[in-house]
Design a protein around this motif. Structure first.
Motif, short mmCIF file in Angstrom:
data_model
loop_
_atom_site.label_atom_id
_atom_site.label_comp_id
_atom_site.label_asym_id
_atom_site.label_seq_id
_atom_site.Cartn_x
_atom_site.Cartn_y
_atom_site.Cartn_z
N GLU A 180 0.82 -1.21 0.00
CA GLU A 180 0.00 0.00 0.00
C GLU A 180 0.86 1.26 0.00
N THR A 181 1.95 1.25 0.76
CA THR A 181 2.81 2.43 0.80
C THR A 181 3.47 2.67 -0.56
N GLN A 182 3.94 1.58 -1.13
CA GLN A 182 4.59 1.76 -2.44
C GLN A 182 3.60 2.25 -3.48
N TYR B 77 -4.08 8.32 -14.72
CA TYR B 77 -3.54 7.06 -14.20
C TYR B 77 -4.56 6.47 -13.26
N ARG B 78 -4.47 5.17 -13.06
CA ARG B 78 -5.51 4.52 -12.27
C ARG B 78 -4.96 3.18 -11.80
N ALA B 79 -5.07 2.92 -10.52
CA ALA B 79 -4.66 1.61 -10.00
C ALA B 79 -5.76 0.59 -10.30
N LEU C 215 10.94 6.56 -9.80
CA LEU C 215 10.24 5.41 -9.19
C LEU C 215 11.21 4.55 -8.40
N SER C 216 12.46 4.39 -8.92
CA SER C 216 13.39 3.49 -8.25
C SER C 216 13.78 4.04 -6.87
N LEU D 249 1.60 6.51 -7.01
CA LEU D 249 0.54 7.43 -7.42
C LEU D 249 0.98 8.87 -7.19
N ASN D 250 1.71 9.07 -6.12
CA ASN D 250 2.22 10.40 -5.81
C ASN D 250 3.21 10.87 -6.88
N VAL D 251 4.12 9.96 -7.26
CA VAL D 251 5.09 10.31 -8.30
C VAL D 251 4.36 10.66 -9.60
#
Lengths: 223, 298
Positions: B77-79, B96-98, B145-146, B84-86
Motif C-alpha cells: 500500500e505504501t509503495q 492514471y488509475r490503480a 520510481l526506483s 501514485l504520488n510520483v
C-alpha cells in the motif's frame, strides 16, 4: 518539282549512279530506261525521298531533302504518287480501303462516291470489297495506280508498272497514265519495255531518260 | 472523357484498322494486363491493411503504459501510494488509475478460471497510465520510481510495440515495392508485345510510309491498340481482384492481420486507379517502342 543536281548514289563502296541532273517540269512525261540493275529503282527512290543522295543535291518541291525531317518527307509523299512493280497492300483491308489509305493516313474524309468513281476508272469497281491477295497481278497494278492518284498528286512515279502483266493489260495501264498526264500531272515510268515506249510515243510527247554507265542521259527522240 | 473512351475502344474504322487484328497476341496482352492488375489489387490491399495495422498499433499502444509493483504484502500500500504520488507530479501524464482486485481477477480469469483466490495470491499491483500526446520522459520516471518505490517497474510497451510496428511498416513498403515491380513488369511485357507486333507488321509499316503516313500516325495505330488492351485487361483483373478481396472472410474485432486484408472506406476507391495506370503504362511503353523502332527502319 523534282530537281536533281549532280546527284550521286553509292552503295557500300561502289558508285551506282553519279552526276545526275534533271529538272522535272509540271505536266511532263518521261520514260526511264536502262538495263536491269542499272539503278532505275534507286533513281526513283531518290525522287520520292526514300533514299538520300550520297553526293550532290535532290530537292522536292523546292526543299532540299537533306533539310527535311521524316514527317516532311511523309507529307511530300502525299504529293507524289508511287506505283511499285511488286505493289504492296494491307492484306487485311478491302481493296477500297487500301485505295483510300492515303486519305486515311492524311486524316482526310473518304468520299465513297469519288472512291467508287476512281475504282471504276481503273476497272476495279466489282472488286471493291475483295482482299488484295485475291487479286491478279494486273488488278493489283491498277489498284496501286488508283491508290497513287487518290490524293491527286502532282507527280506520278511508276516503277515497271507493266512488269507483271500481259501486253493488253500494259496498254490499259499506259492509257490510264497518259490520261493522268493530260490532266496535268507529271509522269515518270521506269521500264525496259521498248514496245511500251513506242506505243506511248504515238499518243503523247514523251521524253526518254536512259541510265547507262552510271549516268543519266536524255535519249534521242528516235528509238 | 468521351474522347478517352473513344481512344480506348477497339476501333472498327479509320486509323485503328490499319494494323491487322491479331487474336492470339491480343488475348495474351489482355490476360497479362488482367493478371498484373489482379496482383496489383492484392499488393494495394496488403499495403493499406498493414498501413492501418501499423497506425493502429502505434496509436493504441504509444500512449498507454503500465506500472507493475511487486513488493511484500505489508509494503504494497505504501509503495502504491508513492507511485501514485510520483505520477501525479510527473509531466506528460494524462491520467492514471490503480487496477482493482476485481479487474485483476477478470484479467487472470481466462488463464486460471473464475475461482482464483486473488486475495490470497501475492499478485503485483498494476497501475494503468495514459500519456499525453507529448509523451512522458520514461528514463526520468524510472529513476524517480526506483528511489520512491523500489518495487515499481515502468513498462511503456516500446519493447514489444516497436518490432510489431516495424514489421507492419516493412510489410507496407514491401507492398508498395510490389506495386512498382508489377508496374515495371507490365511495362516490360507490353513493350515486348508491341515490339513483336511492330516487327511482324513490317509490310504494313512500309505500305503506310509509302502512302505518306507520318510516324505519329503509324505509332498511334499500335499505341492505341495496346493502350486499349492494357486498360480493358487491367479493368477485368481489377474487378476480379476486388471481388476476391470482398470474398475474404470478415475481419474479426481483434483486427487480425490476415483477416484484415482489404480496403476500408474510401480505400475502396484506390483499386480503381489501377486500370488508368495500366493504360498509361501501356501508352508510354508502346509509344516509346514504336517511335524508336520507326526511326530505325525506313
Amino acid at each position: 518539282m523534282i530537281e536533281l543536281q549532280n546527284a550521286a548514289m553509292s552503295y557500300g563502296g561502289g558508285e551506282l549512279l553519279s552526276q545526275m541532273s534533271l529538272r522535272l517540269q509540271p505536266g511532263s512525261f518521261h520514260f526511264l530506261t536502262g538495263p536491269s540493275g542499272a539503278g532505275k529503282t534507286t533513281f526513283l527512290k531518290l525522287c520520292y525521298g526514300e533514299l538520300l543522295p550520297s553526293g550532290g543535291h535532290v530537292s522536292l518541291f523546292g526543299r532540299d531533302v537533306f533539310r527535311m525531317d521524316r514527317d516532311e518527307i511523309a507529307r511530300t509523299r502525299q504529293r507524289i504518287g508511287v506505283v511499285h512493280q511488286d505493289c504492296q497492300f494491307l492484306d487485311h483491308l478491302s481493296l477500297a480501303e487500301n485505295v483510300a489509305l492515303p486519305l486515311t493516313v492524311a486524316g482526310k474524309p473518304v468520299n465513297s462516291a469519288e472512291l467508287m468513281e476512281l475504282l471504276g476508272w481503273v476497272g476495279l469497281k466489282r472488286h471493291a470489297d475483295a482482299l488484295p491477295p485475291q487479286l491478279s497481278g494486273g488488278e493489283r497494278q491498277r489498284a496501286a495506280l488508283a491508290r497513287a492518284v487518290i490524293m491527286s498528286p502532282e507527280v506520278i512515279l511508276a516503277d515497271e508498272p507493266t512488269g507483271n502483266v500481259d501486253w493488253e493489260m500494259s496498254q490499259r495501264l499506259l492509257a490510264l497514265l497518259i490520261e493522268l498526264n493530260r490532266m496535268g500531272k507529271s509522269v515518270v515510268i521506269a521500264t525496259h519495255d521498248l514496245n511500251l515506249i513506242r506505243a506511248a510515243k504515238a499518243q503523247v510527247s514523251a521524253r526518254v531518260l536512259r541510265i547507262a554507265n552510271q549516268r543519266l542521259h536524255l535519249a534521242g527522240a528516235d528509238l | 472523357m468521351i474522347r478517352l473512351i473513344e481512344f480506348l475502344s477497339f476501333e472498327k474504322t479509320g486509323a485503328g484498322r490499319v494494323v491487322p487484328p491479331t487474336g492470339f497476341t491480343a488475348r495474351l496482352t489482355l490476360f497479362t494486363a488482367a493478371a498484373m492488375a489482379f496482383l496489383a489489387v492484392f499488393a494495394l490491399a496488403l499495403s493499406m491493411a498493414t498501413g492501418r495495422l501499423a497506425d493502429r498499433w502505434s496509436e493504441a499502444l504509444a500512449r498507454s503504459a503500465t506500472i507493475r509493483i511487486s513488493a511484500p504484502a505489508e509494503q504494497m500500500e505504501t509503495q502504491l501510494a508513492a507511485v501514485l504520488n510520483v505520477l501525479s507530479t510527473t509531466p506528460g501524464i494524462a491520467s492514471y488509475r490503480a487496477l482493482e482486485l476485481s479487474e485483476m481477477e477478470a484479467l487472470l480469469g481466462p488463464w486460471f478460471g473464475p475461482d482464483l483466490p486473488v486475495d490470497a495470491l501475492p499478485l503485483p499491483r498494476l497501475v494503468e497510465v495514459v500519456e499525453t500526446d507529448d509523451g512522458v520522459d520514461a528514463e526520468g520516471l524510472r529513476l524517480r520510481l526506483s528511489t520512491e518505490a523500489p518495487g515499481a517497474v515502468f513498462d511503456d510497451h516500446t519493447r514489444w510495440r516497436r518490432p510489431l510496428v516495424e514489421a507492419a511498416e516493412r510489410l507496407r513498403s514491401l507492398g508498395l515495392l510490389s506495386l512498382l515491380l508489377i508496374g515495371g513488369a507490365t511495362a516490360g511485357m507490353i513493350t515486348l508485345a508491341a515490339q513483336a507486333a511492330l516487327a511482324a507488321n513490317g509490310q504494313v509499316i512500309r505500305v503506310l510510309r509509302l502512302v505518306g503516313a507520318q510516324d505519329r500516325f503509324i505509332a498511334r495505330a499500335f499505341v492505341r491498340r495496346f493502350t486499349a488492351r492494357g486498360f480493358w485487361g487491367a479493368m477485368l483483373g481489377t474487378l476480379l481482384g476486388i471481388f476476391a478481396v470482398l470474398a475474404l472472410p470478415e475481419a474479426d474485432d481483434a483486427g487480425g492481420f490476415l483477416t484484415g486484408l482489404g480496403f476500408a472506406g474510401a480505400g475502396w476507391l484506390w483499386p480503381l486507379i489501377v486500370p488508368p495506370l495500366a493504360a498509361l503504362v501501356a501508352y508510354v511503353a508502346t509509344r516509346f517502342a514504336a517511335l524508336r523502332m520507326l526511326r530505325r527502319i525506313a
